[in-house]
Design a protein around this motif. Structure first.
Motif, PDB file in Angstrom:
ATOM      1  N   LEU A  75      16.542 -37.541 -12.845  1.00 47.93           N
ATOM      2  CA  LEU A  75      17.694 -38.132 -12.931  1.00 47.93           C
ATOM      3  C   LEU A  75      19.444 -38.862 -13.911  1.00 47.93           C
ATOM      4  CD1 LEU A  75      14.971 -40.067 -10.520  1.00 47.93           C
ATOM      5  CD2 LEU A  75      16.510 -38.262 -10.277  1.00 47.93           C
ATOM      6  N   SER A  76      18.293 -38.516 -14.748  1.00 53.70           N
ATOM      7  CA  SER A  76      18.541 -38.946 -16.775  1.00 53.70           C
ATOM      8  C   SER A  76      18.877 -38.466 -17.261  1.00 53.70           C
ATOM      9  CB  SER A  76      19.150 -40.187 -16.944  1.00 53.70           C
ATOM     10  OG  SER A  76      18.808 -40.556 -17.496  1.00 53.70           O
ATOM     11  N   PRO A  77      18.815 -38.176 -18.214  1.00 54.06           N
ATOM     12  CA  PRO A  77      18.270 -37.025 -19.860  1.00 54.06           C
ATOM     13  C   PRO A  77      17.415 -38.293 -20.448  1.00 54.06           C
ATOM     14  CG  PRO A  77      21.057 -37.420 -19.717  1.00 54.06           C
ATOM     15  CD  PRO A  77      20.246 -38.522 -19.515  1.00 54.06           C
ATOM     16  N   TYR A  78      17.402 -39.070 -20.108  1.00 57.87           N
ATOM     17  CA  TYR A  78      16.827 -40.375 -21.031  1.00 57.87           C
ATOM     18  C   TYR A  78      15.192 -40.878 -20.038  1.00 57.87           C
ATOM     19  CZ  TYR A  78      20.617 -40.933 -23.347  1.00 57.87           C
ATOM     20  OH  TYR A  78      22.002 -40.557 -23.866  1.00 57.87           O
ATOM     21  N   LEU A  79      15.352 -40.098 -18.774  1.00 58.54           N
ATOM     22  CA  LEU A  79      14.380 -40.937 -18.075  1.00 58.54           C
ATOM     23  C   LEU A  79      14.192 -40.491 -16.633  1.00 58.54           C
ATOM     24  CD1 LEU A  79      14.323 -44.752 -17.153  1.00 58.54           C
ATOM     25  CD2 LEU A  79      16.675 -43.909 -17.894  1.00 58.54           C
ATOM     26  N   GLY A  80      13.118 -40.556 -15.841  1.00 58.79           N
ATOM     27  CA  GLY A  80      13.437 -40.200 -14.450  1.00 58.79           C
ATOM     28  C   GLY A  80      13.225 -38.531 -14.027  1.00 58.79           C
ATOM     29  N   THR A  81      12.538 -38.257 -13.302  1.00 63.90           N
ATOM     30  CA  THR A  81      12.379 -36.603 -12.918  1.00 63.90           C
ATOM     31  C   THR A  81      12.023 -36.637 -11.531  1.00 63.90           C
ATOM     32  OG1 THR A  81      12.082 -35.855 -14.964  1.00 63.90           O
ATOM     33  CG2 THR A  81      11.344 -34.330 -12.755  1.00 63.90           C
ATOM     34  N   ALA A 104       4.758 -40.042 -19.821  1.00 63.94           N
ATOM     35  CA  ALA A 104       4.805 -40.717 -21.202  1.00 63.94           C
ATOM     36  C   ALA A 104       6.450 -40.022 -21.738  1.00 63.94           C
ATOM     37  CB  ALA A 104       3.962 -40.441 -22.668  1.00 63.94           C
ATOM     38  N   GLU A 105       6.428 -38.648 -21.772  1.00 62.97           N
ATOM     39  CA  GLU A 105       7.505 -38.385 -22.059  1.00 62.97           C
ATOM     40  C   GLU A 105       9.152 -38.709 -21.186  1.00 62.97           C
ATOM     41  OE1 GLU A 105       5.716 -34.125 -23.615  1.00 62.97           O
ATOM     42  OE2 GLU A 105       6.328 -34.425 -21.623  1.00 62.97           O
ATOM     43  N   ARG A 106       8.894 -38.348 -19.792  1.00 60.39           N
ATOM     44  CA  ARG A 106       9.669 -38.917 -18.937  1.00 60.39           C
ATOM     45  C   ARG A 106       9.972 -40.159 -18.290  1.00 60.39           C
ATOM     46  NH1 ARG A 106      14.591 -37.055 -18.837  1.00 60.39           N
ATOM     47  NH2 ARG A 106      14.732 -36.716 -16.925  1.00 60.39           N
ATOM     48  N   LYS A 107       9.066 -41.358 -18.721  1.00 57.98           N
ATOM     49  CA  LYS A 107       8.672 -42.098 -18.435  1.00 57.98           C
ATOM     50  C   LYS A 107       8.733 -42.822 -16.957  1.00 57.98           C
ATOM     51  CE  LYS A 107      10.728 -42.253 -23.050  1.00 57.98           C
ATOM     52  NZ  LYS A 107      10.593 -41.003 -22.984  1.00 57.98           N
ATOM     53  N   VAL A 108       9.873 -42.526 -16.007  1.00 63.75           N
ATOM     54  CA  VAL A 108       8.788 -42.431 -14.260  1.00 63.75           C
ATOM     55  C   VAL A 108       9.672 -41.227 -14.085  1.00 63.75           C
ATOM     56  CG1 VAL A 108       9.454 -43.359 -12.676  1.00 63.75           C
ATOM     57  CG2 VAL A 108      10.851 -44.613 -14.919  1.00 63.75           C
ATOM     58  N   VAL A 258       8.876 -53.957 -31.486  1.00 65.52           N
ATOM     59  CA  VAL A 258       8.782 -52.620 -31.234  1.00 65.52           C
ATOM     60  C   VAL A 258       6.914 -52.430 -31.405  1.00 65.52           C
ATOM     61  CG1 VAL A 258      10.626 -50.525 -32.175  1.00 65.52           C
ATOM     62  CG2 VAL A 258      11.052 -53.552 -32.338  1.00 65.52           C
ATOM     63  N   ARG A 259       7.242 -51.530 -30.467  1.00 61.96           N
ATOM     64  CA  ARG A 259       5.822 -50.964 -30.231  1.00 61.96           C
ATOM     65  C   ARG A 259       6.176 -49.088 -30.269  1.00 61.96           C
ATOM     66  NH1 ARG A 259       2.466 -51.807 -24.374  1.00 61.96           N
ATOM     67  NH2 ARG A 259       1.045 -50.259 -25.698  1.00 61.96           N
ATOM     68  N   GLN A 260       4.708 -48.919 -30.197  1.00 63.01           N
ATOM     69  CA  GLN A 260       4.865 -47.287 -30.558  1.00 63.01           C
ATOM     70  C   GLN A 260       3.818 -46.729 -29.685  1.00 63.01           C
ATOM     71  OE1 GLN A 260       3.760 -45.326 -34.563  1.00 63.01           O
ATOM     72  NE2 GLN A 260       4.952 -43.577 -34.558  1.00 63.01           N
ATOM     73  N   HIS A 261       4.174 -45.948 -29.021  1.00 61.96           N
ATOM     74  CA  HIS A 261       3.734 -44.959 -27.892  1.00 61.96           C
ATOM     75  C   HIS A 261       2.820 -43.924 -28.581  1.00 61.96           C
ATOM     76  CE1 HIS A 261       2.243 -42.346 -24.552  1.00 61.96           C
ATOM     77  NE2 HIS A 261       2.877 -43.609 -24.087  1.00 61.96           N
ATOM     78  N   PRO A 262       1.086 -43.502 -28.367  1.00 61.63           N
ATOM     79  CA  PRO A 262      -0.074 -42.839 -29.202  1.00 61.63           C
ATOM     80  C   PRO A 262      -0.030 -42.236 -28.568  1.00 61.63           C
ATOM     81  CG  PRO A 262      -0.846 -44.638 -26.992  1.00 61.63           C
ATOM     82  CD  PRO A 262       0.839 -44.947 -27.306  1.00 61.63           C
ATOM     83  N   VAL A 263       0.837 -41.575 -27.996  1.00 60.45           N
ATOM     84  CA  VAL A 263       0.683 -39.858 -27.683  1.00 60.45           C
ATOM     85  C   VAL A 263       2.105 -39.046 -28.443  1.00 60.45           C
ATOM     86  CG1 VAL A 263       0.392 -38.256 -25.966  1.00 60.45           C
ATOM     87  CG2 VAL A 263      -0.274 -40.196 -25.554  1.00 60.45           C
ATOM     88  N   THR A 264       3.419 -39.834 -27.433  1.00 58.32           N
ATOM     89  CA  THR A 264       4.411 -39.378 -28.543  1.00 58.32           C
ATOM     90  C   THR A 264       5.212 -39.917 -29.431  1.00 58.32           C
ATOM     91  OG1 THR A 264       6.427 -41.182 -27.519  1.00 58.32           O
ATOM     92  CG2 THR A 264       5.129 -38.788 -25.766  1.00 58.32           C
ATOM     93  N   GLY A 265       4.747 -40.882 -29.796  1.00 60.84           N
ATOM     94  CA  GLY A 265       4.635 -41.045 -31.183  1.00 60.84           C
ATOM     95  C   GLY A 265       6.185 -42.388 -31.372  1.00 60.84           C
TER      96      GLY A 265
END
Length: 352
Positions: A75-81, A104-108, A258-265
């Motif tokens: 749906l967007s380059p940044y999030l949503g599939t 985690a990669e696609r957010k939604v 600001v937090r860091q994702h444990p899988v994607t970094g």
């Protein structure tokens, strides 16, 4: 024992307390999931637990999730599939690991045409528990006998969420990350669409990763290391004032800005208007100015937002650690909107 999944659509409430629901729910597809607001229901305080993200176990090529019949549309380059050709109910443990990574990669992720006869409450809870202990909401409607479910319900006689947003506001948009006040906030979250208006009742989502990236390098440096207070007090007060439940006393927790994702970094902003109250160590004016800038930056970022549209049978999966979202209450309450959420908790947020 819970009702059999095959009976859910036709099941009618049987207790005396629900005697009047038959008429009210005559058009509801899944009256089993009608919200309960039992003021006598109480939960103990949430305990800390060890957590290892299931996405860390995933095969990056996702052979147990995506197959030759799967169709995806970003749906967007940044999030949503948007995804068709997968039944979540049929996923193996390895497929669920890959689902965590994909979210985690696609957010939604929006899974269309899910079979709720196969994906009933027991299986829904079993799947969600794969990702962590399910948060039991302290104030919202839940399902009688299944306190893991957070119920979203609106019709001509029930307009609770509009009241929470505030009837005197010009807009009902309210960006938040679910229950971010928890000591261990949620990660891979599930939202099951049961009844939906033909038009409206969508959800806005945004990428907190991209929101963070849009800031200047020097400004990002100044945000890293800051902590913010997230609070459940306002939510609990709202419920008490209206005679609703407060199943456990509200908590206030400090989390990194600001937090860091444990899988994607990936690094992501972790503040939201719904639950973030102040920057720790700042004077109130300083905190208000910084948070209001970040809220404004997030809200105006239409180029890193999507509008997720739903039909009954859609299951939405998103990662609460790296997104924020808002309901859009843009339909008349003569239409019924009914959905349930399962919200697995994850790690204590990792500072960037």
């Amino acid at each position: 024992m819970a009702p059999s999944v095959a009976d859910l659509k036709s099941q009618e409430p049987t207790s005396q307390a629900h005697a009047e629901l038959k008429a009210k729910l005559s058009g509801a597809s899944y009256p089993f999931y009608y919200p309960s607001f039992d003021v006598n229901e109480k939960f103990p305080p949430t305990e800390l637990f060890d957590h290892s993200d299931s996405g860390l176990r995933a095969d990056a090529s996702k052979p147990n999730l995506l197959n030759a019949n799967t169709i995806t549309r970003d749906l967007s380059p940044y999030l949503g599939t948007e995804i068709t050709g997968i039944q979540i109910s049929q996923l193996s443990q390895e497929g669920l690991d890959e689902l965590a990574l994909y979210a985690a990669e696609r957010k939604v992720l929006l899974f269309r045409d899910q079979d709720f006869k196969e994906l009933g409450p027991e299986r829904q809870i079993e799947i969600a528990r794969h990702f962590g202990p399910i948060q039991r909401h302290p104030t919202s409607g839940n399902v009688k006998g299944f306190p893991e479910f957070h119920v979203v319900y609106r019709d001509a006689e029930h307009d609770r969420f509009r009241e929470y947003s505030g009837r005197d506001r010009a807009s009902g948009v309210s960006w938040h990350s679910d229950v971010s006040y928890e000591k261990q906030p949620p990660s891979t979250t599930f939202f099951f669409i049961l009844d939906q208006p033909d038009s409206g009742g969508d959800t806005l989502f945004l990428s907190q990763v991209e929101a963070y990236k849009r800031l200047s390098p020097e400004f990002r440096k100044r945000l890293e290391g800051l902590r913010a207070l997230h609070s459940a007090v306002r939510q609990a007060d709202f419920s008490r004032e209206r005679g609703g439940p407060v199943r456990r006393e509200p908590v206030e927790t400090e989390h990194p800005v600001v937090r860091q994702h444990p899988v994607t970094g990936e690094k992501a902003l972790y503040v939201n208007q719904g639950f973030t109250r102040r920057i720790v160590g700042y004077k109130q004016e300083e905190s208000d100015n910084l948070l209001n800038f970040l809220y404004d930056h997030i809200a105006k970022g239409a180029d890193f937002q999507i509008r997720a549209t739903y039909t009954p049978g859609t299951v939405v999966v998103w990662d609460n650690r790296v997104t924020a979202h808002s309901a859009t209450v843009d339909f008349e309450n003569t239409f019924r909107r009914h959905a349930v959420r399962l919200t697995p908790q994850a790690e204590v947020p990792i500072p960037a």
